[in-house]
Design an enzyme around this catalytic site. Structure first.
Site: not given
Length: 368
Positions: A38, A264
């Protein structure tokens, strides 16, 4: 191996073979092996992993959702595929693509029987999930009578297996709880067999259960993280080989003065003259913001370079003041030596998270 010249996830199929062989060596010859692929095979490449394991004669695959199974079928995978968490809206597609559902509640069981009848199915293979303590999905022990009553009224489905999931099979301080789960599961299986006269396959063990509880291997075991190189303990990690290596390069080097800031929100301030390197991998590639501000690191020329400031969408900046390096040099985020588990521990999380987070925009490179 050539040095990376861009951000790339290398997938070592020889390491996958090693892990499969090692885990399989712990099983009896008659015990089946289910590979959990998965989440893009834990962040790698589900199609290529499935093809390779199919070549190694894997018995079963498991995915989380129907869409993941469809991708494998479209790629030509013919091995049986168990869908662990199917949604009723996708049941027709599931049948069309010969996928096998986990049925974990009365609503889901009845919905699938209805669709199977509408699709004129006879003895369509299904897997009944029981909850023995994880408390996530599954019927309760006292639902056996109800399940059997529903099965008596239909020939559309046939129970291929009964299974459950261990909650803490890697934890040495939870042995009592795990043994209680095993005992509860055995009781459920016995009750089902007695009431139906059928003897479906039984499977309970995940990777840690496979390693730590051989008495609970039953008819089949399921392995996910172990196949990808992690055994949920330092001891077992030594016996396995991580199949994935995330690498990148230095795009640019900056020299900054004291009190200059990086990134940032000016989240990092230089304490003196420093040298930083910008790497083309960011939170859109799977390096979460939690790794910023000195928690996470990369390896450049065999030295740790801490991530400074905030992780950007497409880039990270690292401190290379004490590292002899140049623009274009290879950067290792994690590999077989500098493991994803070590990096994840720096942010108080687990290897599963960083592995499965690697974006599909990152180039995959198969090593055979």
């Amino acid at each position: 191996m050539p040095k990376a010249k861009e951000t790339v996830l290398e997938i070592d199929l020889a390491a996958l073979t090693h892990n499969f062989d090692y885990l399989k060596s712990k099983l009896k010859p008659t015990t089946k092996f289910l590979a959990v692929i998965k989440a893009f095979a834990y962040g790698s490449d589900s199609v290529e992993i499935a093809k390779h394991l199919e070549h190694l004669k894997i018995d079963y695959f498991a995915v989380a959702y129907v869409k993941e199974g469809v991708v494998l079928r479209d790629a030509g995978i013919t091995t049986p595929i168990l869908v662990l968490h199917p949604q009723p809206v996708n049941f027709k597609t599931l049948i069309d693509r010969c996928l096998e559902p986990s049925l974990y509640s009365a609503k889901v069981l009845n919905a699938f029987i209805k669709v199977a009848k509408e699709q004129s199915q006879n003895n369509y293979p299904v897997h009944i999930k029981f909850n023995t303590g994880l408390n996530r999905l599954g019927f309760w022990e006292n639902d056996v009578d109800y399940i059997c009553s529903q099965l008596k009224d239909t020939t559309s489905i046939s129970v291929k297996s009964i299974f459950s999931h261990l909650a803490a099979s890697e934890a040495v301080d939870e042995i009592h709880f795990t043994k209680k789960q095993i005992k509860n599961f055995e009781g459920i299986a016995k009750a089902f067999e007695t009431k139906t006269g059928q003897k479906p396959w039984l499977h309970l063990c995940n990777t840690s259960g496979l390693i730590n509880y051989p008495e609970a291997h039953f008819d089949m075991v399921r392995s996910g993280i172990g196949l990808y190189g992690f055994g949920n303990s330092a001891k077992e990690d030594e016996n396995l080989k991580p199949i994935a290596s995330l690498k990148s390069v230095i795009s640019q080097i900056h020299k900054i003065e004291k009190d200059e800031t990086v990134g940032y929100n000016r989240a990092y301030k230089a304490s003196g003259f420093e040298k930083t390197a910008t790497i083309p991998v960011g939170h859109a590639d799977g390096i979460a913001r939690i790794y910023g501000k000195g928690k996470g690191f990369v390896i450049i020329n065999n030295k740790r370079a801490p991530i400074i400031g905030n992780v950007c969408m497409d880039m990270i900046m690292v401190n290379v003041t004490d590292i002899d390096c140049y623009e274009g040099d290879e950067v290792i985020v994690f590999d077989a030596t500098h493991k994803a588990s070590t990096l994840s521990e720096s942010a108080n999380t687990i290897s599963y998270e960083i592995l499965t987070a690697i974006s599909q925009r990152v180039k995959r490179l198969l090593l055979r």
